[in-house]
Design a protein around this motif. Structure first.
Motif, PDB file in Angstrom:
ATOM      1  N   LEU A 215      -5.116 -10.590   7.838  1.00 24.92           N
ATOM      2  CA  LEU A 215      -4.970 -11.468   6.683  1.00 24.92           C
ATOM      3  C   LEU A 215      -5.597 -10.776   5.476  1.00 24.92           C
ATOM      4  CD1 LEU A 215      -5.505 -15.231   6.568  1.00 24.92           C
ATOM      5  CD2 LEU A 215      -6.541 -13.810   4.842  1.00 24.92           C
ATOM      6  N   ILE A 216      -4.848 -10.704   4.389  1.00 24.96           N
ATOM      7  CA  ILE A 216      -5.330 -10.097   3.153  1.00 24.96           C
ATOM      8  C   ILE A 216      -5.296 -11.169   2.065  1.00 24.96           C
ATOM      9  CG2 ILE A 216      -4.939  -8.294   1.435  1.00 24.96           C
ATOM     10  CD1 ILE A 216      -3.446  -6.781   3.769  1.00 24.96           C
ATOM     11  N   PRO A 217      -6.469 -11.647   1.623  1.00 27.28           N
ATOM     12  CA  PRO A 217      -6.492 -12.672   0.571  1.00 27.28           C
ATOM     13  C   PRO A 217      -6.305 -12.059  -0.813  1.00 27.28           C
ATOM     14  CG  PRO A 217      -8.712 -12.198   1.303  1.00 27.28           C
ATOM     15  CD  PRO A 217      -7.803 -11.356   2.145  1.00 27.28           C
ATOM     16  N   GLY A 218      -5.288 -11.247  -0.932  1.00 28.45           N
ATOM     17  CA  GLY A 218      -4.985 -10.543  -2.171  1.00 28.45           C
ATOM     18  C   GLY A 218      -3.618  -9.901  -2.036  1.00 28.45           C
ATOM     19  N   LYS A 219      -3.520  -8.634  -2.444  1.00 33.12           N
ATOM     20  CA  LYS A 219      -2.227  -7.955  -2.445  1.00 33.12           C
ATOM     21  C   LYS A 219      -2.243  -6.743  -1.528  1.00 33.12           C
ATOM     22  CE  LYS A 219       1.329  -6.334  -5.604  1.00 33.12           C
ATOM     23  NZ  LYS A 219       1.760  -6.319  -6.997  1.00 33.12           N
ATOM     24  N   LEU A 220      -1.156  -6.571  -0.762  1.00 34.99           N
ATOM     25  CA  LEU A 220      -0.972  -5.382   0.056  1.00 34.99           C
ATOM     26  C   LEU A 220      -0.132  -4.400  -0.731  1.00 34.99           C
ATOM     27  CD1 LEU A 220      -1.366  -3.915   2.766  1.00 34.99           C
ATOM     28  CD2 LEU A 220       0.781  -4.932   3.516  1.00 34.99           C
ATOM     29  N   LEU A 221      -0.676  -3.196  -0.921  1.00 34.02           N
ATOM     30  CA  LEU A 221       0.003  -2.140  -1.670  1.00 34.02           C
ATOM     31  C   LEU A 221       0.566  -1.107  -0.701  1.00 34.02           C
ATOM     32  CD1 LEU A 221      -2.738  -1.691  -4.412  1.00 34.02           C
ATOM     33  CD2 LEU A 221      -0.631  -3.016  -4.575  1.00 34.02           C
ATOM     34  N   GLY A 222       1.546  -0.336  -1.140  1.00 34.44           N
ATOM     35  CA  GLY A 222       2.277   0.563  -0.252  1.00 34.44           C
ATOM     36  C   GLY A 222       1.776   1.987  -0.165  1.00 34.44           C
ATOM     37  N   HIS A 223       0.595   2.303  -0.684  1.00 32.18           N
ATOM     38  CA  HIS A 223       0.107   3.680  -0.664  1.00 32.18           C
ATOM     39  C   HIS A 223      -0.327   4.082   0.755  1.00 32.18           C
ATOM     40  CE1 HIS A 223      -1.638   7.406  -1.560  1.00 32.18           C
ATOM     41  NE2 HIS A 223      -2.818   7.026  -1.990  1.00 32.18           N
ATOM     42  N   GLY A 224       0.150   5.213   1.216  1.00 37.52           N
ATOM     43  CA  GLY A 224      -0.233   5.731   2.517  1.00 37.52           C
ATOM     44  C   GLY A 224       0.861   5.506   3.552  1.00 37.52           C
ATOM     45  N   GLU A 225       0.567   5.965   4.753  1.00 34.70           N
ATOM     46  CA  GLU A 225       1.515   5.824   5.855  1.00 34.70           C
ATOM     47  C   GLU A 225       1.024   4.759   6.833  1.00 34.70           C
ATOM     48  OE1 GLU A 225       2.999   9.305   7.856  1.00 34.70           O
ATOM     49  OE2 GLU A 225       2.369  10.530   6.150  1.00 34.70           O
ATOM     50  N   LEU A 226       1.960   4.040   7.399  1.00 33.65           N
ATOM     51  CA  LEU A 226       1.634   3.041   8.413  1.00 33.65           C
ATOM     52  C   LEU A 226       1.918   3.647   9.773  1.00 33.65           C
ATOM     53  CD1 LEU A 226       0.744   0.135   8.991  1.00 33.65           C
ATOM     54  CD2 LEU A 226       3.140  -0.516   8.941  1.00 33.65           C
ATOM     55  N   LYS A 227       0.855   3.892  10.529  1.00 33.07           N
ATOM     56  CA  LYS A 227       0.996   4.517  11.842  1.00 33.07           C
ATOM     57  C   LYS A 227       0.681   3.556  12.973  1.00 33.07           C
ATOM     58  CE  LYS A 227      -0.080   9.037   9.974  1.00 33.07           C
ATOM     59  NZ  LYS A 227      -1.009  10.177   9.982  1.00 33.07           N
ATOM     60  N   VAL A 228       0.474   2.292  12.637  1.00 35.98           N
ATOM     61  CA  VAL A 228       0.189   1.259  13.633  1.00 35.98           C
ATOM     62  C   VAL A 228       1.400   0.343  13.682  1.00 35.98           C
ATOM     63  CG1 VAL A 228      -1.366  -0.607  14.292  1.00 35.98           C
ATOM     64  CG2 VAL A 228      -2.249   1.360  13.046  1.00 35.98           C
ATOM     65  N   GLY A 229       1.873   0.024  14.865  1.00 36.83           N
ATOM     66  CA  GLY A 229       3.058  -0.815  14.980  1.00 36.83           C
ATOM     67  C   GLY A 229       2.737  -2.231  15.407  1.00 36.83           C
ATOM     68  N   LYS A 230       3.720  -3.079  15.267  1.00 43.25           N
ATOM     69  CA  LYS A 230       3.681  -4.462  15.721  1.00 43.25           C
ATOM     70  C   LYS A 230       2.497  -5.263  15.184  1.00 43.25           C
ATOM     71  CE  LYS A 230       6.328  -3.427  19.820  1.00 43.25           C
ATOM     72  NZ  LYS A 230       6.393  -3.387  21.245  1.00 43.25           N
ATOM     73  N   LEU A 231       2.196  -5.055  13.920  1.00 45.13           N
ATOM     74  CA  LEU A 231       1.168  -5.857  13.262  1.00 45.13           C
ATOM     75  C   LEU A 231       1.809  -7.105  12.672  1.00 45.13           C
ATOM     76  CD1 LEU A 231      -0.806  -3.236  11.137  1.00 45.13           C
ATOM     77  CD2 LEU A 231      -1.601  -4.378  13.191  1.00 45.13           C
ATOM     78  N   THR A 232       1.023  -8.143  12.544  1.00 43.34           N
ATOM     79  CA  THR A 232       1.410  -9.311  11.761  1.00 43.34           C
ATOM     80  C   THR A 232       0.479  -9.320  10.569  1.00 43.34           C
ATOM     81  OG1 THR A 232       2.092 -10.511  13.732  1.00 43.34           O
ATOM     82  CG2 THR A 232       1.664 -11.812  11.764  1.00 43.34           C
ATOM     83  N   VAL A 233       1.036  -9.261   9.370  1.00 48.28           N
ATOM     84  CA  VAL A 233       0.231  -9.175   8.156  1.00 48.28           C
ATOM     85  C   VAL A 233       0.549 -10.366   7.262  1.00 48.28           C
ATOM     86  CG1 VAL A 233      -0.372  -7.774   6.149  1.00 48.28           C
ATOM     87  CG2 VAL A 233       0.267  -6.656   8.290  1.00 48.28           C
ATOM     88  N   GLY A 234      -0.481 -11.116   6.932  1.00 45.30           N
ATOM     89  CA  GLY A 234      -0.352 -12.219   5.990  1.00 45.30           C
ATOM     90  C   GLY A 234      -1.101 -11.869   4.728  1.00 45.30           C
TER      91      GLY A 234
END
Length: 118
Positions: A60-79
């Motif tokens: 859970l991110i009580p703000g903003k998720l930005l796209g910088h970087g690589e995502l190397k973890v799978g099957k996450l649930t992100v709110g």
């Protein structure tokens, strides 16, 4: 300082209501974080998810998720309160699920197994 964004006010009120109704203090905590000035809301990069999250985790991110970087973890649930376009693309590529804060709260009313990232 008074919040004027009706969407944000609705989210804060709904999270507080869910907190009281389900005896889940996590939603009250998130609502209080959202009540603070917008400039203090966390901005988390996708690379931070790779560094600190484990596969299958709910973040859970009580703000903003930005796209910088690589995502190397799978099957996450992100709110999150907000997502950048590039972060949504990277979550989709990584087979992760993106949800608004209210969607996450309604799917997990007790708030179990959720990790707050700032």
């Amino acid at each position: 300082m008074v919040k004027t964004n009706p969407n944000l006010l609705d989210i804060i009120g709904s999270l507080k209501e869910l907190s009281y109704k389900n005896e889940a203090p996590i939603w009250k905590d998130v609502a209080k974080r959202l009540e603070k000035p917008t400039r203090t809301m966390p901005r988390v990069n996708v690379s931070k998810l790779t560094k600190y999250a484990s596969e299958g985790e709910t973040i859970l991110i009580p703000g903003k998720l930005l796209g910088h970087g690589e995502l190397k973890v799978g099957k996450l649930t992100v709110g999150a309160f907000q997502f950048s376009t590039s972060s949504l693309e990277k979550l989709k590529e990584g087979k992760c699920k993106a949800m608004t804060l209210l969607e996450l709260a309604k799917s997990n009313p007790k708030g179990t197994g959720i990790r707050i990232m700032k």
